[in-house]
Design a protein around this motif. Structure first.
Motif, short mmCIF file in Angstrom:
data_model
loop_
_atom_site.label_atom_id
_atom_site.label_comp_id
_atom_site.label_asym_id
_atom_site.label_seq_id
_atom_site.Cartn_x
_atom_site.Cartn_y
_atom_site.Cartn_z
N GLU A 68 8.20 103.42 -51.40
CA GLU A 68 9.70 102.48 -52.24
C GLU A 68 9.76 101.29 -53.44
O GLU A 68 8.60 100.44 -52.81
CB GLU A 68 10.09 102.96 -51.13
N PRO A 71 14.91 98.05 -55.76
CA PRO A 71 15.65 98.23 -57.02
C PRO A 71 15.76 97.02 -57.79
O PRO A 71 15.28 96.12 -57.58
CB PRO A 71 16.91 98.81 -56.24
N ILE A 79 23.96 102.83 -58.84
CA ILE A 79 22.54 103.14 -58.53
C ILE A 79 22.72 104.19 -57.17
O ILE A 79 23.49 103.74 -56.40
CB ILE A 79 21.93 101.98 -58.63
N GLU A 81 20.64 106.98 -54.74
CA GLU A 81 19.07 107.77 -54.32
C GLU A 81 19.20 108.73 -53.52
O GLU A 81 20.80 109.04 -53.07
CB GLU A 81 18.56 106.40 -52.92
N SER A 83 17.62 112.52 -52.40
CA SER A 83 15.81 113.60 -52.10
C SER A 83 15.66 114.29 -53.43
O SER A 83 16.65 115.49 -53.41
CB SER A 83 15.34 113.81 -50.88
N ARG A 116 11.84 110.69 -53.54
CA ARG A 116 12.76 110.14 -53.31
C ARG A 116 13.39 109.89 -55.28
O ARG A 116 12.23 108.99 -55.29
CB ARG A 116 12.63 109.08 -52.21
N ARG A 118 15.50 106.81 -57.33
CA ARG A 118 16.57 106.21 -57.48
C ARG A 118 16.78 105.82 -58.34
O ARG A 118 16.33 105.96 -59.46
CB ARG A 118 16.13 105.01 -56.82
N HIS A 120 19.48 104.82 -61.55
CA HIS A 120 19.90 103.39 -61.99
C HIS A 120 20.67 104.35 -63.34
O HIS A 120 20.33 105.12 -64.15
CB HIS A 120 19.65 102.48 -63.34
N GLN A 142 13.25 106.02 -60.36
CA GLN A 142 12.35 105.31 -59.64
C GLN A 142 12.11 106.70 -59.23
O GLN A 142 12.92 106.72 -57.78
CB GLN A 142 12.30 104.28 -59.20
N ARG A 152 21.85 107.89 -50.52
CA ARG A 152 22.21 106.41 -50.39
C ARG A 152 23.26 106.18 -51.54
O ARG A 152 22.38 106.44 -52.49
CB ARG A 152 21.37 105.55 -49.76
N LEU A 154 23.89 102.78 -53.69
CA LEU A 154 23.46 101.56 -53.65
C LEU A 154 24.52 100.36 -54.76
O LEU A 154 24.78 99.61 -54.14
CB LEU A 154 21.71 100.96 -53.82
#
Length: 167
Positions: A68, A71, A79, A81, A83, A116, A118, A120, A142, A152, A154
């Motif tokens: 991981e 961020p 942002i 996240e 799966s 995962r 992420r 943005h 990412q 999640r 962010l």
């Protein structure tokens, strides 16, 4: 892959306010509706990233990580996240209707399994519902291998995302 992240950048064609992250051999995850976070939804097994523009090109950067990453706090407005599962090891960013002129790195770089993502985003408020000639939106994805987890959020600061969440 070394400890340094592999990176790729490309223009991605957008139609109908979206581009896709998919694996042609199976679903990336269970359905997640568009109002959940205003940036990423999963429908019919495809992870969909929602854009402010209706049609045109956006700039997408992909970075691949063994673990991981931190961020990128930068100037990102949203942002999220999620799966994603790759059945074939071919989890990729794809245009909804058009192929990419240059392919981005495969997100499932360790082969089949769970990853995962992420995502943005910035610039989604610049040309909402339009088809601009130039790039007005930027995305960073990412990716790293890890067991499936809950979505999640962010950061949520753009008006377009707020309007999607309110629908």
């Amino acid at each position: 892959m070394s400890n340094k992240a592999e990176r790729g950048q490309a223009r991605v064609p957008v139609q109908y306010h979206q581009f896709d992250i998919s694996d042609e051999d199976g679903p990336t995850g269970p359905d997640l509706n568009r109002g959940h976070n205003g940036l990423v939804r999963i429908t019919d097994g495809v992870t969909v990233v929602m854009t402010g523009i209706h049609t045109g090109d956006i700039d997408v950067t992909v970075t691949l990580h063994q673990t991981e990453p931190t961020p990128d706090s930068g100037t990102w407005h949203e942002i999220v996240e999620v799966s994603a599962h790759s059945a074939s090891g071919d989890l990729m960013v794809r245009g909804t209707m058009d192929d990419l002129d240059e392919e981005l790195p495969v997100l499932s770089f360790n082969g089949p399994g769970h990853y995962r993502l992420r995502v943005h985003a910035r610039g989604r408020d610049t040309a909402v519902d339009l088809a601009p000639d130039g790039v007005t939106e930027w995305y960073l994805i990412q990716a790293w291998p890890t067991p499936a987890q809950e979505v999640r959020v962010l950061r949520q600061t753009d008006a377009y995302g707020a309007s999607v969440r309110a629908r």
